[in-house]
Design a protein around this motif. Structure first.
Motif, mmCIF file in Angstrom:
data_model
loop_
_atom_site.group_PDB
_atom_site.id
_atom_site.type_symbol
_atom_site.label_atom_id
_atom_site.label_comp_id
_atom_site.label_asym_id
_atom_site.label_seq_id
_atom_site.Cartn_x
_atom_site.Cartn_y
_atom_site.Cartn_z
ATOM 1 N N SER A 12 -11.514 12.063 3.866
ATOM 2 C CA SER A 12 -11.266 12.578 2.523
ATOM 3 C C SER A 12 -12.272 13.628 2.091
ATOM 4 O O SER A 12 -11.934 14.561 1.391
ATOM 5 N N ILE B 243 1.936 5.217 0.186
ATOM 6 C CA ILE B 243 1.590 6.544 0.679
ATOM 7 C C ILE B 243 2.709 7.500 0.280
ATOM 8 O O ILE B 243 3.890 7.199 0.473
ATOM 9 N N TYR C 35 0.862 -1.177 0.000
ATOM 10 C CA TYR C 35 0.000 0.000 0.000
ATOM 11 C C TYR C 35 0.901 1.230 0.000
ATOM 12 O O TYR C 35 1.814 1.345 0.825
ATOM 13 N N HIS D 143 -1.624 8.034 8.738
ATOM 14 C CA HIS D 143 -2.576 6.988 9.106
ATOM 15 C C HIS D 143 -2.255 5.748 8.306
ATOM 16 O O HIS D 143 -2.083 5.827 7.090
ATOM 17 N N VAL D 144 -2.148 4.616 8.980
ATOM 18 C CA VAL D 144 -1.851 3.368 8.268
ATOM 19 C C VAL D 144 -2.701 2.242 8.838
ATOM 20 O O VAL D 144 -3.098 2.274 10.002
ATOM 21 N N ASN E 11 -6.011 7.955 -2.902
ATOM 22 C CA ASN E 11 -7.150 8.701 -3.448
ATOM 23 C C ASN E 11 -6.893 10.203 -3.540
ATOM 24 O O ASN E 11 -7.790 10.973 -3.820
ATOM 25 N N THR F 98 0.168 11.700 1.443
ATOM 26 C CA THR F 98 -0.848 11.654 0.402
ATOM 27 C C THR F 98 -1.245 10.206 0.147
ATOM 28 O O THR F 98 -0.391 9.370 -0.160
ATOM 29 N N TYR F 99 -2.550 9.945 0.283
ATOM 30 C CA TYR F 99 -3.054 8.577 0.124
ATOM 31 C C TYR F 99 -3.425 8.357 -1.334
ATOM 32 O O TYR F 99 -3.577 9.324 -2.094
ATOM 33 N N LEU G 41 -10.348 6.828 6.207
ATOM 34 C CA LEU G 41 -9.947 7.479 4.960
ATOM 35 C C LEU G 41 -11.178 8.061 4.245
ATOM 36 O O LEU G 41 -11.143 9.186 3.756
ATOM 37 N N THR H 267 3.104 -1.534 4.032
ATOM 38 C CA THR H 267 2.866 -0.157 3.630
ATOM 39 C C THR H 267 4.182 0.483 3.235
ATOM 40 O O THR H 267 5.174 0.355 3.949
ATOM 41 N N HIS I 9 -6.086 12.250 -1.112
ATOM 42 C CA HIS I 9 -6.293 12.948 0.150
ATOM 43 C C HIS I 9 -4.951 13.135 0.859
ATOM 44 O O HIS I 9 -4.067 12.282 0.790
ATOM 45 N N THR I 10 -4.770 14.289 1.527
ATOM 46 C CA THR I 10 -3.520 14.482 2.271
ATOM 47 C C THR I 10 -3.804 14.790 3.731
ATOM 48 O O THR I 10 -4.823 15.387 4.064
#
Ligand code: CU
Lengths: 322, 559
Positions: A219, A109, A107, A132-133, A124, A121-122, A215, A139, A126-127
């Motif tokens: 978001s 990030i 995953y 967050h994990v 999708n 920044t994920y 998330l 990850t 979103h920052t």
């Protein structure tokens, strides 16, 4: 107490909690080196003390002659430490290879470090400023810096990797323990280096606190909050507060308090009004109009910030008029 | 015996010692006498140490409480940078070679001076000149890049980077001059009969150090010039915003600065080898191994710089190679410790103050060395890098190691340098206080770092870090008191210390055949060469209050 092995979940004399898969391996090797070191330290200091007491100087007594060289002894005390360090090297090296070889399909990030805040920044888009994990998921951090060298350091994960401007570095881990841990900048980066601290939140797999839920909710804060509140959140998330205060004190940049609508003097002379277009330009092309009395140190947010966010920011800045 | 004794006395009366043979500040500042240059260096580096120590004290006091006490982030960044830069460039690198080495090296060779006395004086002047730049730095906004000058931070920092880099550049030349001088002196001026393997180990240490000074320092010079160039022109060498590579700077920097660690520790080991042998009246065990290991450390030390960069993003292969090479340096260091230990076996061990320092050195250096294993090991280093664990480790090596050995050497040669004995009790107490203070200050930093406290933080959140920081601050104050005690004891000895005999400790190396303090030309006659570690014919002579040779060799050494 000093030598007890680390147990997951709680810190020990030496370590914070073990919250990632690799942490136990690092700790085990640490304890191995520690035992070897303590053993040799005690051995040498004991022998030294015995010699110093036993052979202390006595008036008129000359020391007995003793050999000044002994091949067997010298070989023994060269070979034993060599064998031990070969083991240390090898175990450390294999552990390092694991740490530095991210698994495929992890995953991902994105991490952007800047003086003196973190941006995560994920996938999708979103920052956040806090990382967050999900627990139990491999990850990977893909990291770069906006300015100088920083370093991503999560003691509970036993992971550290420098974050460089102009290139990408990677770090990866599999969190094993739900909870909140410290995340530090470990490479000196100037004035507020010691405040470049944030948290890692490890979310459970499922339930209301799960990573997925978090998330999704986090978001779309812009649609949920009023523009002013949303703008305030963007201000916090994007780290504007590192340089722009809300209380009138000027830091690296001017304060936003009561700035809206006022006339600003630029470094090269002309005046501009603090309005929607000026704010937008300042965010996307900060070097285009530099305010008199300040260094042009503001990073550009071009490509990182969404239009909705800028709109919300503008609403927030307007709300700061007196 | 008594006749030779009176003859020496007559000779000394007839010829004043080097301290009183000429007067006036010019006779000092323009002197070509290695002894006077050594003494001037001693004063200069002590003053630098005092300044660096004040910065350290301020740091520790600020850290006593987690929040802001009397400096803010910028102030703190200045403090730790100046502490590091002053201690490294002005004190510890010139420390043992330029102050003690300058005084002792020619005497140990039975020579009149170093090979190039003018160059020696130039080295001192360069040091002063470099130091002036650091004063400029202080006066013009300070420095906040860390002593490591990492780019791109140092390219954009608003502080006096150029002054500081120029200062360090000039100091580098001072160090190179000393190195060249020592290499040539040892090659060319050994007396007949002193083969390489009959040289005192102190000279081996100085020789190995000099090689590093001459080969590594130019790289620092070039790096600093490039940094200045980058700042002035924005050429894009190290600054990624102009297409440069910031990691390149780290490679260049550590290519010098890692060997520099050996510039600091090899002379320390060299002093300890002398002290351990003299104060147990035993030939040093495994002489050849110690001599070879000095050279091995010097050469291998060039190949390990990358271990400062395990988390920098350098390749995995580079990491592996540097880790392996780093471990290979640990072996010769371990061998030295075992050799010192074996030397004590069946000795006649005196606990005079210099020996206390040697024993303290072994204790502290062991901790410093063993904790290095955690850092050479790749996977543990990733966690420990840039935390207080590192701070503790290198202070154990550089303060516990180099400073304690320096103090040991200072106490050992003090009677020779100034002709006075200091209070045995006072100096032993000061040594003990410093030793305890040092450990209280730095040991807590090991667990503190392993728990995750990053270095160079002026501010810390964690509740459970407070007690470690407070302990460290208390220890620092104690260490400060101990060091102050040392200064008081030594200065007092100059006023009312007993006159020192030529050979107060019963050492067999040649500097002890000169009077205390030596005459301007060191020796009336070139002394006979003896085995530097054969104490057999040295006996305590109550008439002199010191040791003298019982064999005929004495007769040739005096008139
Ligand atoms: Cu940083």
């Amino acid at each position: 107490m000093m030598l007890t092995l680390a147990q997951a979940g709680e810190g020990t004399f030496w370590f914070p909690a073990q919250a990632a898969e690799n942490a136990a391996k690092v700790d085990d090797l640490f304890y191995f080196v520690l035992y070897v070191s303590v053993f040799f330290f005690l051995l040498i200091m004991t022998i030294l003390s015995i010699f110093v007491i036993r052979y202390r100087r006595r008036e008129g007594v000359e020391p007995e002659k003793s050999p000044s060289h002994n091949t067997v002894l010298e070989i023994v005390w060269s070979v034993i430490p060599t064998a031990l360090v070969v083991y240390m090297f090898y175990t450390g090296f294999t552990g390092y290879l694991e740490k530095r070889t991210p698994p495929t399909g992890a995953y991902e990030i994105g991490v952007t470090a800047q003086k003196w805040s973190w941006n995560f920044t994920y996938p999708n888009g979103h920052t956040t400023n806090v990382l967050h994990v999900p627990v139990g998921v491999e990850t990977q951090m893909v990291m770069t810096s906006e300015d100088v060298i920083h370093s991503f350091f999560v003691p509970a994960f036993r992971e550290k990797m420098d974050v460089l401007p102009g290139r990408y570095t990677k770090a990866w881990f599999t969190p094993t323990l739900v909870g909140t841990y410290d995340l530090f900048c470990a490479e000196y980066c100037g004035t507020a280096h010691s405040e470049m601290i944030t948290k890692v939140v490890v979310h459970p797999q499922d339930g209301p606190d799960s990573f997925e839920n978090w998330l999704r909710e986090d978001s779309d804060f812009l649609t949920k909050l009023s523009p002013v509140e949303g703008g305030k959140k963007v201000y916090q998330l994007r780290g504007c507060g590192q340089c722009h205060s809300l209380d009138g004190t000027s830091g690296n940049g001017p304060s936003f308090k009561g700035a809206w609508g006022t006339e600003r003097t630029l470094a090269d002379g002309p005046k501009v009004v603090f309005d929607e277009n000026y704010v937008r330009e300042s965010i996307l092309m900060p070097k285009a109009k530099v305010l008199a009395g300040y260094e042009p140190v503001m990073p550009t947010f071009q490509g990182r910030i969404k239009d909705e966010e800028i709109t919300a920011l503008i609403a927030f800045l307007k709300s700061l008029q007196q | 015996m008594s006749t030779t004794h009176t003859q020496t006395a007559v000779a000394t009366a007839a010829e004043p010692d080097y301290l009183s043979c000429s007067k006036g500040w010019k006779s000092w500042l323009l002197t070509l006498d290695h002894k006077r240059i050594g003494v001037m260096y001693l004063i200069a580096i002590s003053a630098s140490f005092f300044l660096g120590g004040l910065f350290a004290l301020a740091l520790r006091l600020e850290l006593f409480h987690p929040g802001k006490d009397f400096v803010d982030g910028d102030g703190y960044n200045q403090l730790f940078t100046l502490h590091g830069a002053v201690m490294v460039f002005l004190f510890i690198i010139p420390g043992i070679p330029a102050a003690l080495g300058n005084f002792v090296l020619p005497l140990m060779l039975g020579a009149k001076d170093v090979a190039f006395p003018r160059m020696n004086l130039a080295s001192f002047w360069l040091w002063l000149f470099g130091a002036i730049f650091f004063v400029f730095v202080l006066a013009s906004g300070g420095l906040d890049t860390g002593w490591t000058f990492y780019t791109p931070y140092s390219v954009e920092a608003q502080t006096a980077v150029i002054f500081a880099a120029t200062g360090a550049f000039i100091l580098g030349f001072s160090s190179i001059f000393t190195g060249i001088n020592f290499i040539v002196t040892i090659h060319k001026m050994r007396p007949a009969g002193m083969t390489w393997f009959r040289m005192p180990l102190f000279l081996w240490g100085m020789y190995a150090t000099a090689i590093i000074q001459v080969l590594a320092t130019p790289v620092l010079g070039i790096t600093l010039l490039l940094l200045i160039f980058e700042r002035v022109t924005g050429a894009g060498i190290f600054d990624p915003h102009n297409g440069g590579d910031p990691i390149l700077f780290q490679h260049f920097f550590w290519f010098y600065s890692h060997p520099a660690v050996y510039i600091m520790i090899l002379p320390a080991m060299a002093i300890v080898s002398e002290l351990v042998s003299v104060f147990s009246r035993k030939p040093i065990f495994g002489y050849k191994m110690i001599a070879y290991s000095s050279v091995a450390i010097a050469l291998l030390g060039f190949l390990v710089w990358g271990h400062h960069m395990f988390t920098s993003g350098q390749s995995k292969l580079a990491g592996a190679i540097f880790s392996a090479l780093t471990f290979s340096v640990s072996i010769p260091s371990a061998i030295k410790v075992f050799n010192w230990l074996a030397t004590l076996y069946k000795g006649s061990i005196s606990l005079a103050t210099p020996m206390l320092y040697a024993l303290a050195f072994i204790f502290l250096f062991l901790i410093g060395g063993l904790t290095g294993l955690f850092l050479g090991t790749l996977s543990t280093d990733v966690h420990l890098h840039d935390t207080y664990f590192i701070v503790a480790h290198f202070h154990y090596v550089m303060v516990g190691g180099t400073l304690f050995a320096f103090l040991g050497g200072l106490h050992y040669w003090w009677p020779k340098m100034f002709g006075r004995m200091y209070s045995a009790r006072g100096s032993a107490i000061a040594c003990l206080v410093s030793f305890v203070g040092f450990n209280v200050a730095f040991f807590p930093m090991f667990p503190l770092g392993a728990k995750g406290m990053p270095r160079r933080y002026w501010y810390y959140l964690e509740e459970d870090f407070i007690s470690y920081h407070q302990l460290a601050t208390v220890g620092t104050v104690l260490l400060g008191c101990g060091l102050l005690g040392i200064v008081v004891v030594l200065l007092k000895s100059l006023k009312n210390g007993e006159r020192a005999p030529a050979n107060p400790w019963g050492a067999a190396t040649m500097e002890w055949e000169a009077a205390s303090p030596p005459i301007h030309h060191n020796f009336h006659h070139t002394p006979a060469v003896h085995d530097p570690y054969d104490f057999g014919d040295l006996r305590f002579d109550p008439a002199q209050g010191g040791y003298a040779r019982t064999s005929n060799a004495t007769a040739t050494a005096t008139h």
